[in-house]
Design a protein around this motif. Structure first.
Motif, short mmCIF file in Angstrom:
data_model
loop_
_atom_site.label_atom_id
_atom_site.label_comp_id
_atom_site.label_asym_id
_atom_site.label_seq_id
_atom_site.Cartn_x
_atom_site.Cartn_y
_atom_site.Cartn_z
N LYS A 57 -1.52 3.71 14.97
CA LYS A 57 -3.24 2.88 14.65
C LYS A 57 -3.18 1.25 15.03
N GLU B 68 -4.15 -0.17 12.59
CA GLU B 68 -3.87 -1.36 11.94
C GLU B 68 -2.68 -0.41 11.20
N ASP B 69 -1.82 0.14 11.56
CA ASP B 69 -0.47 1.27 11.16
C ASP B 69 0.75 -0.41 11.10
N ASP C 134 -4.98 8.06 2.63
CA ASP C 134 -6.77 8.59 3.28
C ASP C 134 -6.69 7.77 4.69
N SER C 135 -5.92 7.23 4.60
CA SER C 135 -6.02 6.45 5.87
C SER C 135 -4.88 7.38 6.86
N VAL C 136 -4.06 7.83 6.30
CA VAL C 136 -3.16 8.55 6.93
C VAL C 136 -2.61 10.12 7.08
N GLU D 148 0.80 -1.20 -0.12
CA GLU D 148 0.28 -0.04 -0.55
C GLU D 148 0.96 1.51 -0.32
#
Length: 124
Positions: A86, A88-89, A61-63, A46
């Protein structure tokens, strides 16, 4: 010999911060685009963030709002400051460089030609 060497990975509690680094050989560092990617076992790599030679940045967007990509041209070093981490990181983080396309740097894996070996980030 073109090299990208990441460092700074480790274990951190959720909500904490970590900065990872990538030292590049001169040739690799001169590439127009520099980026960070991450990968969890069993999932596709990713794109996280990218920066061009002029300093323009893009983020997944997630970061956005939590991670900052930066570079130190005097040290041929790329950084990724990660805040408010998080669960998920957690992943293996890779730096990469490439020529970009049309003067634009994306976080598309296929646009990057040189890769580091990765540094592991664990969030618990």
């Amino acid at each position: 010999h073109v090299q990208l060497v990441e460092s700074g990975g480790g274990s951190v509690e959720a909500g904490g911060s970590l900065r990872i680094s990538c030292v590049a050989s001169g040739f690799a560092y001169s590439s127009y685009c520099k980026a960070w990617f991450r990968q969890v076992p069993g999932k596709a790599r990713e794109g996280v963030a990218a920066i061009d030679n002029g300093g323009s940045r893009i983020y997944a967007d997630s970061v956005k709002g939590r991670f900052t990509i930066s570079k130190d041209n005097d040290r041929n070093t790329l950084y990724l400051q990660m805040n408010s981490l998080k669960l998920e990181d957690a992943a293996t983080y890779y730096c990469a460089t490439g020529p970009g396309s049309g003067g634009y740097c994306s976080t598309i894996e296929e646009k990057y030609v040189r890769w580091g070996q990765g540094t592991q980030v664990t969030v618990s």
